[in-house]
Design a protein around this motif. Structure first.
Motif, PDB file in Angstrom:
ATOM      1  N   CYS A 286       0.854  -1.195   0.000  1.00  0.00           N
ATOM      2  CA  CYS A 286       0.000   0.000   0.000  1.00  0.00           C
ATOM      3  C   CYS A 286       0.892   1.247   0.000  1.00  0.00           C
ATOM      4  N   CYS A 289       4.151   1.769   2.496  1.00  0.00           N
ATOM      5  CA  CYS A 289       4.208   0.562   3.334  1.00  0.00           C
ATOM      6  C   CYS A 289       5.464  -0.251   3.054  1.00  0.00           C
ATOM      7  N   CYS A 293       2.075  -6.795   3.124  1.00  0.00           N
ATOM      8  CA  CYS A 293       1.428  -8.071   3.473  1.00  0.00           C
ATOM      9  C   CYS A 293       0.529  -8.547   2.337  1.00  0.00           C
ATOM     10  N   CYS A 498      -1.961   1.961   9.121  1.00  0.00           N
ATOM     11  CA  CYS A 498      -2.384   0.560   9.191  1.00  0.00           C
ATOM     12  C   CYS A 498      -1.845  -0.022  10.505  1.00  0.00           C
TER      13      CYS A 498
HETATM   14  S1  SF4 Z   1       0.794  -3.992   6.060  1.00  0.00           S
HETATM   15 FE1  SF4 Z   1      -1.037  -2.677   5.978  1.00  0.00          FE
HETATM   16  S2  SF4 Z   1      -0.402  -0.986   4.700  1.00  0.00           S
HETATM   17 FE2  SF4 Z   1       1.051  -2.658   4.314  1.00  0.00          FE
HETATM   18  S3  SF4 Z   1       0.280  -3.853   2.559  1.00  0.00           S
HETATM   19 FE3  SF4 Z   1      -0.528  -4.764   4.428  1.00  0.00          FE
HETATM   20  S4  SF4 Z   1      -2.564  -3.767   4.715  1.00  0.00           S
HETATM   21 FE4  SF4 Z   1      -1.345  -2.489   3.317  1.00  0.00          FE
END
Ligand code: SF4
Length: 614
Positions: A286, A289, A293, A498
């Motif tokens: 995201c 980030c 994940c 997040c």
């Molecule tokens: S950790 Fe949070 S911000 Fe990062 S990819 Fe996963 S859901 Fe998105």
């Protein structure tokens, strides 16, 4: 001049086809509730009519960012949807999404959106750099969430727009309907998709290019760097990173007896996810980030070979449409999660409803004749596909039944004892019967995502005094662990990040307080951050009580199966039921609430400066 915030809320009245802007509330409100869940609740509190249903046009659907949304801090991308919870019908709903929706909204010039009313026919909202337009969406009605995202990007002519859309489940106002954005992410819980459907609002598309002003950019960058380095000291961050959960074939989840299976009649089947690590994974991060994940996965063998799925990264979404229903094949698991995402279903709620019905069928509570001639069984991906499609479209009696969610569907067929739900909605999967703090957190929550993580599994919380895991069955420790972790979680849910950038990360609380201060100019200490979390929880409690929550609901409005000892593993013969009442009341006491009524005491509200709210 605003720092951290952009200073404006977009108001939309769909009944009158009108949009207008209003300034953010004054600094004292922002310092108390910050943004995200906290500020969303403040708006809900101020326009709440407790006599209306979630689907009343007057029920506001609120999307709120925080001061860190859209900033270069770890996972600075959260947006929270707040409304009356459509899945429970009598509590607040709060649901968090990630991806690029929130950053785009801030860069387009808005901290949040408040939507009331109901459009005469399907519409979508297009927001671009302070310009907004309500557009006809009739041609997109009936499309799934991913198709809608692609089509609306074409319609607005901006491929970098972020689109949050509902699928058929939201259009038909099913229990468990969410809102999907940026393919991988969703406001999954609390029935936000059903509320959007009730307003005839198919999607919100947003694209922004303006910078958000930061009070002390150098300081923010310096702290963000230290914070980023510390992420990797958290067990759970390491487990999730780079699409890590499926690539581990759910090792930790299975070994810890946390993997839900067959409506909780089984737990952690070893065959689940075997072979999952062989597929091709592409992590999909995201905005801002470093963890990533989320992932895209291509199935490289078996009957689903060549299929590509785009799930979010947390583990629980996969379970609802696979292991909970006895489906263990890794390719089928990804096929079904993709289908649920496209239909717009949060998988715990639809999965728990289907699981309850399969067990009810096996036990003879319902028959083929009752279910439009369908025969139900565990472990059949084709059957799960058919049932989800029928539910999303409310097709036939069985589709209607499944659209009610686990509690109401079980009541309709006399299967209350085998339903898994909290206050009518799906829990956060996994099987928490071996982690009693997380279980208690689910009970005292309002029917949405992760009210309190506890410290039984996944991560410790060194910032608030939990350097090691607790005995997961020591019921005497759980009320305090829930209170402590809930304070921290509600702060995190309000600042615009997040949660995965915080969970178990040493010094995260200090870093967060420092970057909020650097972003906004507000002075916030680590201890004040926890007080803000406490204010948010108390405000939520006040709203819930106004909506009709009774203290017994925290103890008894739960599917009995969720509290039964699991059939095997360390929880076998451990019976949480005899402790639940004490744990809930002790939690009330620690929160400074009346132990019997669950109402915040006047002295508690005075201490928090919230006594003007009652
Ligand atoms: S950790 Fe949070 S911000 Fe990062 S990819 Fe996963 S859901 Fe998105």
């Amino acid at each position: 001049m605003w720092y951290g915030y952009v200073g404006k809320i977009l108001r939309v009245d769909l009944s009158r086809d009108e949009v207008w802007f209003e300034p953010l509330p004054d600094e004292s409100v922002l310092k108390s509730f910050i943004g995200g869940k906290g500020l969303g609740l403040w708006y809900l509190f101020n326009c709440l009519d407790e006599n209306i249903s979630p689907f009343d046009p007057a029920n506001p659907l609120i999307f709120m960012t925080g001061p860190l949304t859209g900033l270069p801090v770890p996972c600075g991308n959260n947006t929270t949807a707040v409304s009356i919870n459509a899945d429970t019908g009598y509590t607040t709903g709060a649901s968090h999404t990630h991806g690029y929706f929130g950053p785009n909204l801030k860069k387009a010039g808005f901290d949040g959106i408040i939507i009331t009313g109901k459009a005469e026919s399907p519409v979508y909202l297009w927001i671009q750099d302070k310009e907004t337009e309500i557009r006809n969406a009739s041609k997109f009605w009936g499309k799934d969430t991913h198709e809608t995202e692609d089509l609306i990007k074409k319609d607005v002519g901006e491929d970098k727009a972020s689109v949050a859309a509902i699928g058929p489940a939201g259009e038909n106002m099913c229990c468990g309907a969410g809102i999907w954005n940026d393919k991988h992410h969703s406001f999954a819980h609390s029935g936000m998709g059903a509320i959007m459907g009730s307003k005839n609002l198919k999607a919100i598309a947003v694209y922004g290019t303006q910078d958000v002003q930061i009070r002390d950019e150098e300081k923010l960058k310096e702290v963000a760097k230290m914070w980023r380095e510390n992420l990797w000291k958290s067990d759970v961050v390491n487990a999730l990173a780079k699409g890590g959960l499926p690539q581990s074939e759910y090792k930790y989840t299975k070994e810890s007896y946390l993997l839900s299976a067959k409506n909780f009649t089984d737990v952690s089947p070893p065959e689940f996810a075997v072979g999952m690590s062989k597929f091709k994974y592409k992590p999909k991060a995201c905005f801002s980030c470093p963890i990533a994940c989320s992932y895209e996965v291509e199935i490289t063998e078996g009957p689903y070979k060549g299929f590509v799925a785009t799930p979010a990264g947390g583990g629980e979404n996969l379970e609802g449409v696979s292991s909970l229903l006895g489906v263990y094949d890794p390719g089928a698991t990804f096929y079904l999660i993709e289908l649920a995402d496209r239909l717009g279903f949060e998988t715990s709620t639809i999965g728990s409803t289907i699981a309850m019905l399969i067990e009810a069928y096996e036990r003879g509570i319902v028959s083929k004749e009752d279910l439009d001639g369908m025969e139900l069984k565990w472990g059949d991906p084709k059957l799960v596909e058919e049932l989800m499609k029928k539910a999303a479209n409310k097709e036939g009696f069985i589709g209607y039944l499944l659209s009610l969610g686990p509690k109401r569907a079980a009541e309709a067929i006399g299967a209350e004892n085998i339903a898994i739900h909290v206050k009518g909605t799906g829990i956060n999967l996994h099987d928490w019967r071996v982690t009693w703090a997380i279980l208690l957190g689910q009970l005292i929550g309002g029917g949405y995502s992760w009210p309190a993580p506890g410290v039984d599994a996944w991560a410790t919380e060194p910032d608030i005094g939990y350097d090691s895991y607790q005995d997961p069955f020591d019921w005497r420790l759980k009320p305090k662990a829930v209170r402590d972790t809930q304070l921290k979680k509600n702060w995190v849910d309000s600042i615009g990040i997040c949660w995965f950038a915080d969970w178990g990360v040493p010094s995260a609380l200090e870093f967060e307080a420092m970057v909020v201060e650097a972003a906004t100019g507000f002075t916030v200490s680590r201890d004040e951050a926890l007080i803000i979390g406490e204010k948010v929880i108390n405000l939520e409690r006040i709203v819930n009580l106004r909506l009709g929550l009774r203290p017994e609901d925290d103890i008894y409005d739960v599917g009995p199966r969720f509290l039964e000892p699991p059939p095997k593993g360390p929880g076998k013969d451990k019976d949480v039921r005899k402790h639940v009442k004490w744990m809930v009341r002790e939690y009330y006491r620690l929160m400074g609430w009346n132990e019997k009524t669950g109402e915040p005491l006047k002295s508690t509200l005075q201490r928090l400066g919230l006594d003007n709210l009652i």
